[in-house]
Design a protein around this motif. Sequence first.
Motif, short mmCIF file in Angstrom:
data_model
loop_
_atom_site.label_atom_id
_atom_site.label_comp_id
_atom_site.label_asym_id
_atom_site.label_seq_id
_atom_site.Cartn_x
_atom_site.Cartn_y
_atom_site.Cartn_z
N GLU A 76 -0.82 7.31 2.20
CA GLU A 76 -1.82 8.28 1.77
C GLU A 76 -2.69 8.70 2.94
O GLU A 76 -2.74 8.03 3.97
CB GLU A 76 -2.69 7.71 0.65
N LYS A 91 -13.66 9.86 0.52
CA LYS A 91 -12.55 10.20 -0.37
C LYS A 91 -12.78 9.67 -1.78
O LYS A 91 -12.38 10.31 -2.76
CB LYS A 91 -11.24 9.66 0.18
N ASP A 92 -13.41 8.51 -1.89
CA ASP A 92 -13.61 7.91 -3.21
C ASP A 92 -14.77 8.53 -3.98
O ASP A 92 -14.97 8.20 -5.16
CB ASP A 92 -13.84 6.40 -3.07
N ASN A 93 -15.54 9.38 -3.33
CA ASN A 93 -16.66 10.03 -4.01
C ASN A 93 -16.17 11.27 -4.75
O ASN A 93 -15.68 12.21 -4.13
CB ASN A 93 -17.75 10.43 -3.00
N ARG A 94 -16.29 11.25 -6.05
CA ARG A 94 -15.81 12.37 -6.85
C ARG A 94 -16.93 12.91 -7.72
O ARG A 94 -17.66 12.14 -8.33
CB ARG A 94 -14.64 11.93 -7.74
N ARG A 147 -9.63 18.70 -2.17
CA ARG A 147 -9.08 17.76 -3.14
C ARG A 147 -9.63 18.02 -4.54
O ARG A 147 -8.88 18.08 -5.52
CB ARG A 147 -9.41 16.33 -2.69
N ASP A 148 -10.95 18.18 -4.64
CA ASP A 148 -11.56 18.39 -5.95
C ASP A 148 -11.03 19.64 -6.63
O ASP A 148 -10.83 19.67 -7.85
CB ASP A 148 -13.08 18.46 -5.82
N GLN A 152 0.83 -1.20 0.00
CA GLN A 152 0.00 0.00 0.00
C GLN A 152 0.87 1.25 0.00
O GLN A 152 1.93 1.28 0.61
CB GLN A 152 -0.92 0.01 1.22
N THR A 169 -6.42 9.21 4.22
CA THR A 169 -7.75 8.71 3.91
C THR A 169 -8.78 9.43 4.77
O THR A 169 -8.47 9.89 5.87
CB THR A 169 -7.86 7.20 4.17
N SER A 185 -12.49 16.82 1.01
CA SER A 185 -13.04 16.55 -0.31
C SER A 185 -13.17 17.84 -1.11
O SER A 185 -12.86 17.88 -2.31
CB SER A 185 -14.41 15.88 -0.19
#
Length: 596
Positions: free
Chosen positions: A9, A15-18, A102-103, A6, A11, A99
């Motif tokens: 990073e 986080k996986d929702n974009r 990040r976006d 791994q 977390t 989030s």
Amino acid sequence: MANNKQKLELTWIGKDNRPKLEPRILIEDAAKSYHAAHRVSENDIFDNRLIFGDNLLALKALEQEFTGKIKCIYIDPPYNTGSAFTHYDDGIEHSLWLSLMRDRLEILRRLLAEDGSIWVSLDDTEGHYCKVLMDEIFGRDNFVANAIWQKKYSPQNDAKWLSDSHDHILIYASQKPTWRPNPLPRTEEMDARYRNPDNDPRGLWKPGGLDVKTYSEAYDYPITTPSGRVVNPPGSSCWRFSRERFDELKADHRIWFGPHGNSVPSVKRFLSEVKQGVVCKTVWLHDEVGHNQDAKREAIEFNGEDAFSTPKPERLIERVLTLATNPGDWVLDSFAGSGTTGAVAHKMGRKWIMVELGEHCHTHIIPRMKKVIHGTDSGGITEAANWKGGGGFRYYRVGPSLLEKDKFGNLVISKEFNSAMLAEAMCKLEGFTYAPSDTAYWQHGRSSETDFIYVTTQTLTREQLQTLSDEVGEGRSLLVMCGAFRAEDLKVFPNLTVKKIPKAVLAKCEWGHDDYSLEIQHLPVKAPEHSNAGILPAGAGGTAAVRETRANAGETPVVRAAAVQAPVVRPQTKAQRRRAAAAGGPTLFDLKGEKP
């Protein structure tokens, strides 16, 4: 053997929702654009851009034109402190804040030029999390420094723990191995240290030490002063120069023995030979770049009745732009706030883009920039930059979503779009540059010198497609986006690619989502998984509409009414307020008479 190692990073929940962003068009409002009445100098810049709207959508809208072109990005995002600022909803839950950042940072990374840099102001609340996040996005090897800005010059006596006196400015380069900051200009205080007691024709100089701590026997020798005094290196040190080099410097009158010729020798360092600039340190004191009170005094100058709560002093932004840019470079601030970045960039001769969603875009930024353009803004760096006014800016708003739901729940082209807006929107969606031709009606945009796009809501017949194919000719190609077409075999038109709208773009992005600001007062229990369903209205009597996704694959999501204990009055989002304000008269979508 698979590598299951791994990576390191950060977390967080979600986080996986974009978001699947729609590349909106930007609509200029000439009534709000502004420029000086006449040119003040040949270097006046008029193509600066002020964009009103959600900054994530605005950044996506800028991506096609400005990818790889922005020399410096400075942002001062909400610090997520929980403080109730008037102009910012600053207090987003940590995961949502990450989030949000990040976006935006991912798009900002793409906008940076290869020789560009990004500077992010934060405090201790999220600064260290943001550092790890930016390591992931920009690359840990591109981290330059964490500059510490002394925002307060006196202790806060009511602090429960330690008095907070500084903010962080995280600095990343697009390509650190080749990026270099500009030096800071020398100050009068620095130059005042240089004198010329012996009237040396080479001008001002100051003495520099001749001894060094790293010992070398070859550099350990006695020196006889003009008065006859013999001097040896102090302690366990030695001289900086060899005997031969010392004799050369002495013959060139670069060795100073004091006014009476009996002092320990020193080497002359002439001001004319010193690097014209100094390396910037990572601690920025308030007397160099200003502090909070300076910033608030500057803000009061252009809006004394409703001063912005968290401005930055102009000298702070001047320091950033001095290090990161040169005249004529593009500067971007997507959290414009009170407009400090644009004001300073304008005075320093940089081109700027500012994005702001809040109403202070109109109550603070526009009045401020008008004063800068008029030359009547006497505060901040005006005197230091010798600013006399001039230039201008163009005002844009983020355009509406291309598709909206009709009364049957089907996605259709929004009634707010006219033919030109539709053509520009389809160009962005399909990766073409919007460049309508004055001579060829079918050239709405291009992706190369020989590849074009044509947009129409008409139903095209086989004869009309044949006419288009003939006009395009050999060696060129045309993407036709139309409402429908009547031709069974499109292979007979090898230079045409024909697609239906809106069907061809339905799955490309989220439609009807106008506000990604996360300015949320009451978080939902569960976020909707299908954003194209639109905004679900609240039911009567305090019942909220909630989307529920069935567990079994293939089943259609349903909407059920969820009772709540008491009616909740939710404040309107900014997007809702904007839609309400614009409800007076949308532009009707009318393409009658359009040439096929």
